[in-house]
Design an enzyme around this catalytic site. Structure first.
Site, PDB file in Angstrom:
ATOM      1  N   GLY A  66       1.231 -46.246 -18.843  1.00 45.40           N
ATOM      2  CA  GLY A  66      -0.138 -46.254 -18.333  1.00 45.40           C
ATOM      3  C   GLY A  66      -0.262 -45.107 -17.352  1.00 45.40           C
ATOM      4  O   GLY A  66       0.532 -44.988 -16.415  1.00 45.40           O
ATOM      5  N   ASP A 120      -9.826 -43.879 -22.411  1.00 45.76           N
ATOM      6  CA  ASP A 120      -8.914 -42.750 -22.210  1.00 45.76           C
ATOM      7  C   ASP A 120      -9.662 -41.502 -21.761  1.00 45.76           C
ATOM      8  O   ASP A 120      -9.127 -40.665 -21.035  1.00 45.76           O
ATOM      9  CB  ASP A 120      -8.135 -42.475 -23.497  1.00 45.76           C
ATOM     10  CG  ASP A 120      -7.061 -43.518 -23.715  1.00 45.76           C
ATOM     11  OD1 ASP A 120      -7.370 -44.543 -24.342  1.00 45.76           O
ATOM     12  OD2 ASP A 120      -5.946 -43.336 -23.193  1.00 45.76           O
ATOM     13  N   ASN A 180     -11.132 -44.412 -26.727  1.00 43.56           N
ATOM     14  CA  ASN A 180     -10.206 -45.458 -26.277  1.00 43.56           C
ATOM     15  C   ASN A 180      -9.318 -45.826 -27.466  1.00 43.56           C
ATOM     16  O   ASN A 180      -9.467 -45.277 -28.563  1.00 43.56           O
ATOM     17  CB  ASN A 180     -10.988 -46.672 -25.743  1.00 43.56           C
ATOM     18  CG  ASN A 180     -10.101 -47.667 -25.018  1.00 43.56           C
ATOM     19  OD1 ASN A 180      -9.233 -47.271 -24.240  1.00 43.56           O
ATOM     20  ND2 ASN A 180     -10.292 -48.944 -25.260  1.00 43.56           N
TER      21      ASN A 180
END
Lengths: 355, 355
Positions: free
Chosen positions: B55, B245, B255
């Site tokens: 992440g 994203d 995303n």
């Protein structure tokens, strides 16, 4: 041409009995193509039970042939005694799967033929039953072929079909339902490509659909279910073809979970959405899909479907096995008698009346 | 409250150095909760490389703390020499992941602080760098917390949120983005439930989202991606919350693959669809999502994602890692500065200007 899922192989050339059942062991797919050859009804029972043979039509064929396998070596002195034996074999085979309608239908058909021909000499009755089992097989091939012929009129060379789950040759004796138009088109020299949803949780698309299309030399591309929207957006899909487990009188269609979502995505991208299924799938007693009960499956299929745990222990899972696609999302329903278009209440009744 | 993904643990109570990094080993999830404790920058490099920490925000925090771990035991005689050493450690850490923007951003920030404070005595500079790393961590927590506060205003007790992939606490220092409103609501005594898409091919929803919500005591139900439509149809979902994203100036949102499909399904069922992401995700240089390149992933993630082959050898696979959800399908975009609603061209610019 897809692989023959199940066939009766006669030992000699003059008669059907003695002979053997030859079927694709689907539990070995997609790793290897292994055939089970057997003339032992207990092995047929096991093949149905353990999903070596699966898909309602293919199970029906296996059961019919299983009855022949069970009586062809009999020393019964009379046709009546042989018919009794056939009923016994059928009764045992009926315990292999609890809810497969085609299984019971095929076994009833075989015992009915045995009883009706109990006056024949045992050798003649054996041959008569083998003929009936082969007829069950051939009728299934013809039905799928007819669906394929009608469906193929919807395909143009160079088009790409999205399909979900496996409504292919492996679920029937040959051709399948949703995939039948693709095989028929291929035979006619019309090349189409396929995108196959992998179809979680049990991955029938990845394990079976991708496999049988590759075997047949059809250009197939595997995607995860959640990629379908993007693939459609990129303009890669010309039409959707799926099978059906049950179709209500108004056209609402129950099929593998995920089908409804694909139908919504197809509508959003203005892509035709076709359902392909025999009239035996039509349930004219149901006014709409709301009356179709949705089976819930065990959480392990989602959390441990690949030989190892992929989710936290004890996690809550919701896993409906099917969903219902409303008729309004369906462009047409293709059965062995033709192409039914909206309004389905009328067109399906017409098709159903041809049975 | 979710698990703390990554923290700096000081050995004493007066100063931050010497100390250790404590992070959740995400490669062990969801099977077991194991923490890595280390003051070795090489182990931090490995943790980032092998996805023990993942992440973008969490990677940035790990990298900043990794620089401190790399210099806290140094015998450098001057602050300038120590700043040189910090730059060397940062250069090595930068090789751990090729495309993680936050990684390079955090390392640049640490080397910048080191250079700007090279006049300090070595002991003072060590403490200053540790303060900066903790600040990177705390800013991430505050940013996620702010997203959570804004997002929580959209939630009512008893509602159910559908989410896709993992934009949770495990991708950040704490709280996450898409899941932050759920944790904030929980702290305020507002109980909401979650349906988590498993998110093929890499199953972040099953492995991470379901796990962290269970750890935090949030009611979570796991579904396969292709079940979302049916779950919505059954009226089980009140709203959708997902991360991002990259967000273009017009609101188009890139995303995890599958997000676009969920957005279409939400629209069809008249369910609000919210994107939650920090303003650092906004790319105001992009006029629309059409300019966002879509990464294609290796076929093995689809065909062998569970430790064994689940598709035929050699099958063609199409595996886009992301998709773009058009702004028209998005109800609102929630960032640390508030809730942006359509027209996004204006509302996003206002949020972005607050940075």
């Amino acid at each position: 041409m897809p692989v023959h899922t199940i066939e009766w192989v006669a030992d000699g050339s003059d008669t059907l009995v003695p002979g053997r059942i030859r079927l694709v062991d689907q539990t070995k797919l997609p790793g290897e193509l292994v055939f089970v050859e057997t003339c032992d009804p207990q092995e047929v029972w096991t093949a149905i039970k353990t999903l070596q043979v699966r898909g309602a039509p293919a199970i029906g064929v296996a059961a019919a042939m299983g009855v022949v396998a069970g009586i062809q070596g009999s020393n019964a002195a009379t046709g009546a005694a042989l018919a009794e034996e056939a009923a016994g074999v059928a009764k045992r085979l009926a315990t292999s799967r609890p809810t497969a309608v085609n299984l019971f239908w095929a076994l009833d058909r075989m015992t009915g033929v045995a009883k009706a021909n109990a006056g024949l000499a045992p050798a003649e009755l054996k041959e008569r039953l083998a003929q009936e089992a082969v007829k069950v097989h051939d009728e299934d091939v013809a039905m799928c072929r007819a669906i394929g012929e009608h469906g193929a009129t919807l395909l143009r060379a160079g088009q790409t079909v999205l399909t979900h789950c496996n409504a292919g040759g492996l679920a029937t004796a040959l051709y399948g339902t949703a995939l039948a138009p693709i095989y028929v088109a291929q035979e006619k020299g019309v090349k189409v490509s396929v995108f196959a949803d992998e179809t979680r949780p049990l991955l029938q698309g990845a394990r079976l659909t991708a496999w049988e299309l590759m075997q047949a030399g059809v250009d197939v591309t595997l995607i995860c279910d959640n990629m379908a929207a993007q693939v459609m957006k990129e303009g890669r899909i010309d039409l959707v073809m799926v099978g059906a487990d049950r179709i209500a009188a108004n056209g609402d269609t129950a099929n593998k979970i995920g089908t409804y979502g694909v139908a919504l995505l197809a509508q959003a991208h203005k892509i035709p959405f076709y359902v392909l299924a025999p009239t035996s799938t039509f349930d004219m007693s149901l006014g709409s899909g709301e009356e179709i009960p949705i089976e819930k499956r065990a959480s392990e299929e989602v959390t441990c479907g690949f030989g190892k745990a992929t989710a936290p222990e004890g996690v809550q899972v919701y896993s409906p096995a099917f969903d219902v696609t409303p008729a309004a999302l369906i462009t047409a329903i293709i059965c062995e008698h033709g192409i039914a278009r909206p309004p389905f209440a009328e067109s399906l009744r017409r098709c159903h009346a041809m049975v």
